[in-house]
Enzyme design. Structure first.
Site, PDB file in Angstrom:
ATOM      1  N   LEU A 137       0.845  -1.197   0.000  1.00  0.00           N
ATOM      2  CA  LEU A 137       0.000   0.000   0.000  1.00  0.00           C
ATOM      3  C   LEU A 137       0.883   1.251   0.000  1.00  0.00           C
ATOM      4  O   LEU A 137       1.510   1.584   1.010  1.00  0.00           O
ATOM      5  CB  LEU A 137      -0.915   0.012   1.231  1.00  0.00           C
ATOM      6  CG  LEU A 137      -1.842  -1.197   1.404  1.00  0.00           C
ATOM      7  CD1 LEU A 137      -2.738  -0.998   2.627  1.00  0.00           C
ATOM      8  CD2 LEU A 137      -2.686  -1.429   0.158  1.00  0.00           C
ATOM      9  N   GLY A 177       2.699  -8.425   7.231  1.00  0.00           N
ATOM     10  CA  GLY A 177       3.114  -7.456   8.243  1.00  0.00           C
ATOM     11  C   GLY A 177       3.069  -6.066   7.654  1.00  0.00           C
ATOM     12  O   GLY A 177       3.161  -5.890   6.436  1.00  0.00           O
ATOM     13  N   GLY A 178       2.917  -5.060   8.508  1.00  0.00           N
ATOM     14  CA  GLY A 178       2.872  -3.687   8.028  1.00  0.00           C
ATOM     15  C   GLY A 178       1.762  -3.508   7.020  1.00  0.00           C
ATOM     16  O   GLY A 178       0.624  -3.905   7.247  1.00  0.00           O
ATOM     17  N   ASP A 179       2.104  -2.924   5.872  1.00  0.00           N
ATOM     18  CA  ASP A 179       1.109  -2.695   4.817  1.00  0.00           C
ATOM     19  C   ASP A 179       1.346  -3.621   3.632  1.00  0.00           C
ATOM     20  O   ASP A 179       1.018  -3.286   2.492  1.00  0.00           O
ATOM     21  CB  ASP A 179       1.146  -1.230   4.368  1.00  0.00           C
ATOM     22  CG  ASP A 179       2.511  -0.828   3.826  1.00  0.00           C
ATOM     23  OD1 ASP A 179       3.467  -1.626   3.961  1.00  0.00           O
ATOM     24  OD2 ASP A 179       2.635   0.286   3.279  1.00  0.00           O
ATOM     25  N   GLU A 180       1.914  -4.787   3.883  1.00  0.00           N
ATOM     26  CA  GLU A 180       2.248  -5.724   2.809  1.00  0.00           C
ATOM     27  C   GLU A 180       1.350  -6.952   2.870  1.00  0.00           C
ATOM     28  O   GLU A 180       1.241  -7.623   3.900  1.00  0.00           O
ATOM     29  CB  GLU A 180       3.721  -6.135   2.912  1.00  0.00           C
ATOM     30  CG  GLU A 180       4.208  -6.908   1.702  1.00  0.00           C
ATOM     31  CD  GLU A 180       5.722  -7.088   1.715  1.00  0.00           C
ATOM     32  OE1 GLU A 180       6.428  -6.140   1.308  1.00  0.00           O
ATOM     33  OE2 GLU A 180       6.180  -8.158   2.135  1.00  0.00           O
TER      34      GLU A 180
END
Length: 248
Positions: A137, A177-180
């Site tokens: 993202l 994880g995160g925006d992945e």
């Protein structure tokens, strides 16, 4: 104790078929296993899901021991019943924590890798293609920094829903994880279908996110790789998809 566990009072069960036996008969394999064990060894232990008198589901552990035949040739059985619902719920909670992302409910990295390896083994046997996508993202950090982490979390949850609406029923979306995010697309008849799905995902993510009364905008970058065209194992595909995403 029996009444406390099952909800049935003595007059409702004495002289009648026990509720656990009815539950066992619904699972033919378990019922036959119990019969064989009692005939061969005189003892059986197992776990089943049953219903209390109220209709509530509960997990039950049974230990059944055969007692020597009586004077009339009939065989009696002693049964120990244990309510293990709490243990089963705890086990399921631990399993979900180990395999699913707590924010989005999507498979996490552990479950993603397991499903990828299983899918690749199946594709090799059936001589089929598989697509692996990495989705990032773009602009998510700006949303987090300007609107706050709570809004960022809502955006990730909404993004997961939008991704789910773009894929087929047999595909897998995971959050690494995160925006992945990642997408596994097995059983591709034509590898050209994968970029079409990627375009749908990009278009879906480009629409405004209305979160807690505020509009947020992100875009998506996607890296796409195909088995067996671009790689023969999971590590090759992961490297290729990751590199393609960063290039995008």
């Amino acid at each position: 104790a029996f009444t406390e566990i099952t909800g049935y009072r003595p007059r409702e069960v004495i002289g009648k078929e026990p509720p656990f036996l009815r539950a066992l008969k619904r699972d033919r394999r378990a019922y036959k296993g119990m019969q064989d064990a009692l005939t061969g060894h005189g003892h059986w232990e197992g776990e089943i899901w049953n219903k209390r008198k109220s209709g509530e589901d509960y997990a039950e552990r049974l230990a059944i021991s055969a007692i020597a035949a009586d004077d009339h040739g009939g065989r009696k059985y002693a049964v120990l019943i244990d309510d293990i619902t709490k243990r089963k719920q705890d086990e399921e909670k631990i399993r979900r924590q180990a395999n699913y992302d707590s924010l989005t409910g999507l498979p996490n990295r552990t479950l993603f890798l397991d499903r990828l390896n299983q899918s690749l083994a199946m594709m090799a046997r059936n001589n089929r293609k598989l697509a692996l996508m990495f989705v990032d993202l773009d602009g998510f950090k700006l949303v987090n920094d300007t609107l706050g982490h709570d809004v960022g979390d809502m955006l990730l949850q909404e993004a997961a829903i939008r991704l789910g609406a773009c894929i087929r029923g047999g595909d897998t979306i995971a959050r690494l994880g995160g925006d992945e995010f990642t997408v596994i697309m097995p059983d591709l008849m034509d590898a050209r279908n994968a970029p079409m799905v990627a375009e749908r995902i990009i278009d879906s993510l480009a629409k405004p996110f209305v979160l807690d009364g505020q509009e947020a905008f992100v875009t998506g970058s996607i890296g796409l790789t195909i088995y067996p065209d671009d790689g023969s194992d999971a590590m090759d595909l992961l490297r290729n998809a990751d590199a393609a995403m960063y290039l995008a």
